[in-house]
Design an enzyme around this catalytic site. Structure first.
Site, mmCIF file in Angstrom:
data_model
loop_
_atom_site.group_PDB
_atom_site.id
_atom_site.type_symbol
_atom_site.label_atom_id
_atom_site.label_comp_id
_atom_site.label_asym_id
_atom_site.label_seq_id
_atom_site.Cartn_x
_atom_site.Cartn_y
_atom_site.Cartn_z
ATOM 1 N N TYR A 144 0.837 -1.203 0.000
ATOM 2 C CA TYR A 144 0.000 0.000 0.000
ATOM 3 C C TYR A 144 0.874 1.256 0.000
ATOM 4 C CZ TYR A 144 -3.749 3.208 1.527
ATOM 5 O OH TYR A 144 -4.660 4.241 1.638
ATOM 6 N N PHE A 190 -14.326 -0.544 16.131
ATOM 7 C CA PHE A 190 -14.740 -0.232 17.500
ATOM 8 C C PHE A 190 -16.257 -0.021 17.582
ATOM 9 C CE2 PHE A 190 -10.426 1.599 19.191
ATOM 10 C CZ PHE A 190 -9.853 0.350 19.034
#
Ligand code: NAD
Ligand code: UDP
Length: 312
Positions: A144, A190
């Site tokens: 990446y 999360f």
């Protein structure tokens, strides 16, 4: 008004960009291979008379007539870009070559969605655009990071060699509705964990930092950059300079969602940057821009989206 190509247009950022460009009155051609994006992200646009969706992989040439190109195609979450790392590098590098070739043929202005990852695990803090970065060329994030770095090189060589009208933005961690629920990025992880009452997974001791920008702020900066005068190439940092530890983020998400999730600690992935915060002095000066949406407000919008998506 112009004909605008958005590669990666069915992804998280791309779909918000398509919304915005259509609102501004442009014709939008959204190109995506649906690796991490989905038709559902742009389903609401399908009947719009100025919107077109094309399944296409940018590692292959594309022949269309457009005035402007936003090049966003590339998986952005570590889980997804490490799934097929060779394809990730090809998407950044061959994708850039193909889109730059297209821009050259049709004389289009082209903007690259680069990343704070070009700075790697930075030695200077906050990161300014003149910092060259500290990137591992052979690690698990390299497909990446180095792919995006090479794409920047290609953009600047096309600019110097062929006079191409380029713009490069370096995007710092951005979040909001339409993030993929399983893409493994920290904000979506999360929130999804908290909504499901599962443990919240902190990698390492949670003391590493990131600076989180809400998607609407980010899109505003991107569009402003595209509209700057020719010759203003960047690279320019865009993101929210307010920095949080990952533990602070977990606590905020938990406070906003409520519920019974516990914080648990997992091994830190290799080459995970210790800290990250954009210096946005240039964006303020050149784009007259700074983020407006604070973390709690942005998280509330994102939580509401995931509540609807997950039925919780
Ligand atoms: P995303 O994964 O939601 O979007 C990427 C899109 O590109 C997806 O729709 C995917 O299907 C498409 N795509 C992937 N490979 C392709 C290929 N070969 N051909 C055509 N389409 C392809 O991620 P995102 O967060 O929306 O990121 C968009 C861009 O912004 C990426 O280039 C990413 O590197 C950059 N960026 C994002 C962030 C962030 O925090 N969201 C930060 C830095 C940079
Ligand atoms: N992270 C974490 N728990 C998770 C997912 C991510 O603690 O469930 C950490 C990750 O190790 C990194 C930070 O959160 O330090 C941001 O990760 P993300 O994948 O969102 O983005 P990036 O590392 O590319 O900035």
């Amino acid at each position: 008004m112009s004909r605008v190509l958005v590669t990666g247009g069915a992804g998280f950022l791309g779909s918000h960009l398509c919304d915005r460009l259509l609102r501004d009155g442009h014709d939008v051609l959204c190109v995506d291979n649906f690796f991490t994006g989905s038709k559902s992200n742009v389903a609401h646009l399908r009947s719009h008379p100025s919107f077109e969706l094309l399944r296409h992989d940018v590692t292959f040439p594309l022949y269309v007539e457009v005035d402007r190109i936003y090049n966003l195609a590339c998986p952005a979450s570590p889980v997804h870009y490490q799934h097929d790392p060779v394809q990730t590098t090809k998407t950044s590098v061959h994708g850039a070559i193909n889109m730059l070739g297209l821009a050259k043929r049709v004389q289009a202005r082209i903007l690259q969605a680069s990343t704070s990852e070009v700075y790697g695990d930075p030695e200077i803090h906050p990161q300014t655009e003149d910092y060259w970065g500290k990137v591992n060329p052979i690690g698990i994030r390299s497909c990446y990071d180095e792919g995006k770095r090479c794409a920047e090189t290609l953009f600047f060589d096309y600019h110097r060699q062929h006079g191409l009208d380029i713009k490069v933005v370096r995007i710092f961690n951005t979040y909001g509705p339409r993030m993929h629920p399983n893409d493994g990025r920290v904000v979506s992880n999360f929130i999804v964990q908290a909504l499901r009452g599962e443990d919240i997974t902190l990698y390492g001791d949670g003391s590493q930092t990131r600076s989180f920008c809400y998607v609407d702020d980010l899109i505003e900066a991107m569009v402003r950059m595209m509209d700057t005068a020719a010759g203003l190439t960047g690279p320019i940092n865009i993101g929210n300079p307010r920095e949080f530890t990952i533990r602070e983020l977990a606590e905020r998400v938990l406070a906003l969602v409520g519920g019974t999730s516990q914080l648990v600690y997992r091994p830190l992935p290799s080459d995970d940057p210790r800290q990250r915060q954009p210096d946005i002095t240039q964006a303020r000066a050149v784009l007259g821009w700074e983020p407006r949406i604070g973390l709690d407000d942005g998280l509330r919008e994102t939580i509401a989206y995931f509540r609807r998506l997950l039925g919780r």
